[in-house]
Scaffold this motif. Structure first.
Motif, PDB file in Angstrom:
ATOM      1  N   LEU A 167       0.829  -1.207   0.000  1.00 18.40           N
ATOM      2  CA  LEU A 167       0.000   0.000   0.000  1.00 18.40           C
ATOM      3  C   LEU A 167       0.860   1.251   0.000  1.00 18.40           C
ATOM      4  O   LEU A 167       0.547   2.235  -0.673  1.00 18.40           O
ATOM      5  CB  LEU A 167      -0.927  -0.006   1.225  1.00 18.40           C
ATOM      6  N   ALA A 168       1.958   1.216   0.748  1.00 15.67           N
ATOM      7  CA  ALA A 168       2.857   2.377   0.774  1.00 15.67           C
ATOM      8  C   ALA A 168       3.422   2.654  -0.615  1.00 15.67           C
ATOM      9  O   ALA A 168       3.546   3.817  -1.028  1.00 15.67           O
ATOM     10  CB  ALA A 168       3.980   2.136   1.769  1.00 15.67           C
ATOM     11  N   PHE A 187       0.902   4.418  -2.628  1.00 17.73           N
ATOM     12  CA  PHE A 187       0.791   5.826  -2.228  1.00 17.73           C
ATOM     13  C   PHE A 187       1.909   6.666  -2.845  1.00 17.73           C
ATOM     14  O   PHE A 187       1.695   7.835  -3.180  1.00 17.73           O
ATOM     15  CB  PHE A 187       0.799   5.949  -0.709  1.00 17.73           C
ATOM     16  N   THR A 194      -0.807   9.968   5.470  1.00 14.89           N
ATOM     17  CA  THR A 194      -0.574   8.991   6.532  1.00 14.89           C
ATOM     18  C   THR A 194      -1.898   8.470   7.084  1.00 14.89           C
ATOM     19  O   THR A 194      -2.067   7.262   7.308  1.00 14.89           O
ATOM     20  CB  THR A 194       0.252   9.616   7.669  1.00 14.89           C
ATOM     21  N   TRP A 200      -3.367   6.167   4.450  1.00 13.40           N
ATOM     22  CA  TRP A 200      -2.631   4.895   4.398  1.00 13.40           C
ATOM     23  C   TRP A 200      -3.022   4.001   5.569  1.00 13.40           C
ATOM     24  O   TRP A 200      -3.301   2.811   5.386  1.00 13.40           O
ATOM     25  CB  TRP A 200      -1.126   5.174   4.408  1.00 13.40           C
ATOM     26  N   CYS A 212      -6.255  11.081  -1.976  1.00 19.79           N
ATOM     27  CA  CYS A 212      -5.485  10.001  -1.348  1.00 19.79           C
ATOM     28  C   CYS A 212      -5.949   8.630  -1.830  1.00 19.79           C
ATOM     29  O   CYS A 212      -5.713   7.619  -1.156  1.00 19.79           O
ATOM     30  CB  CYS A 212      -5.600  10.088   0.174  1.00 19.79           C
ATOM     31  N   ASN A 272      -5.444   5.485  -3.552  1.00 22.46           N
ATOM     32  CA  ASN A 272      -4.226   4.773  -3.941  1.00 22.46           C
ATOM     33  C   ASN A 272      -4.429   3.839  -5.130  1.00 22.46           C
ATOM     34  O   ASN A 272      -3.467   3.217  -5.592  1.00 22.46           O
ATOM     35  CB  ASN A 272      -3.692   3.958  -2.763  1.00 22.46           C
ATOM     36  N   ALA A 280      -8.466   6.642   1.453  1.00 22.86           N
ATOM     37  CA  ALA A 280      -7.968   5.817   0.362  1.00 22.86           C
ATOM     38  C   ALA A 280      -9.106   5.026  -0.284  1.00 22.86           C
ATOM     39  O   ALA A 280     -10.283   5.210   0.038  1.00 22.86           O
ATOM     40  CB  ALA A 280      -6.876   4.882   0.872  1.00 22.86           C
TER      41      ALA A 280
END
Length: 305
Positions: free
Chosen positions: A48-49, A52, A73, A76, A257, A259, A281
């Motif tokens: 997931l990071a 992003f 953040t 996420w 945001c 993703n 997200a």
């Protein structure tokens, strides 16, 4: 089909973690046992990071409001929690927890059709279905199959769901669609050539203009969601050729945001009521209160004389 696959993946991860812990424990290495189990349980956070990072790069020159580090953040972390709840619990084991609700006294009441997105099933809507059941709102949640097929093929499931609600209520439903489901609904509207079959369409993170992430897609529906894909071009052409432009019936929620669907404004439609959701997200968007509040507003409007 998808539920069985996700059950197998989830149980495989649990078994792998158990075997790793048992092996390390037998060797007298409890720290390695703990670290390995944590990695298997939270490895999705790293993927997931990476999404992003790609999202942030794609959004640098987008028209959506810029997301700061704290908002990303938050988004996420929300997705880290939402993903296993959705893909390892609700969809594989509880997709039928809340059946369709078509009560005998539904005539004259507007119902709700729920359409999921890519690599999902109706279980993604469990929280919505629980609330709709509690409020005695007629509702149907469809499964789009085959999972990796063409988006055009999902029109049958949508038509069946709408027809079931029409028979039970005598009214066109409000349609809620997440992610790829928004494109499937648009394709269905072109196919039926009747915008009145949907009282309102509310989309959450739908790649109306494609998504940059789909450049790595291998499935048929994934390739159709690429930016400037031939399929998207043909869909827009068919919509423009229709006697009525249906985008005015859409409320499109999008996020800086998201993703999965980026750049962010790719989830908007010209002529629609486009609404930005901050710091949320893709999957976690289904848990936001704003879309459900809008659904309740639409149902309230429909009940007015």
């Amino acid at each position: 089909m998808l539920a069985r696959l996700q059950r197998a993946i989830t149980l495989g991860l649990v078994l792998s973690a158990a075997l790793w812990v048992a092996w390390c424990w037998q060797r007298g290495e409890p720290m390695w046992a703990l670290l390995g189990a944590l990695l298997l349980a939270s490895g999705h956070a790293f993927f997931l990071a990476a999404e992003f990072v790609l999202m942030a790069r794609a959004n640098r020159h987008d028209g959506a409001p810029s997301a700061n580090a704290w908002q990303m953040t938050q988004a996420w972390w929300g997705e880290v929690r939402a993903a296993p709840l959705t893909f390892c619990l609700r969809q594989p084991f509880f997709s039928q927890r809340w059946p369709d609700h078509l009560p005998a006294h539904a005539q004259g009441r507007v119902g709700v059709l729920l359409v999921h997105g890519f690599f999902c099933n109706r279980g993604v809507w469990n929280a919505w279905l629980a609330r709709l059941h509690a409020d005695d709102v007629p509702c149907v949640a469809v499964n789009l199959e085959p999972v990796l097929g063409t988006i055009d093929g999902y029109c049958t499931a949508i038509e069946d769901g709408v027809a079931a609600l029409e028979r039970a209520t005598g009214c066109a439903p409000v349609v809620i669609a997440h992610s790829m489901g928004g494109l499937a609904v648009r394709r269905w509207l072109v196919q039926v050539s009747n915008t009145r079959r949907a009282r309102r369409v509310i989309t959450l993170g739908a790649p109306h203009q494609g998504t940059a992430l789909a450049q790595w897609a291998f499935s048929t529906n994934g390739r159709q969601m690429r930016r400037d894909s031939r399929w998207l071009h043909e869909l827009r052409t068919a919509e423009q050729a229709a006697s009525t432009h249906h985008t005015a019936r859409f409320t499109c929620y999008y996020s800086h945001c998201d993703n999965i669907v980026f750049p962010a404004t790719a989830a908007t439609l010209p002529g629609a009521d486009n609404r930005h959701l901050a710091a949320v997200a893709h999957v976690h968007m289904c848990a936001r209160e704003e879309p459900y509040v809008e659904l309740r507003r639409q149902l309230a409007l429909a009940s007015q004389p």
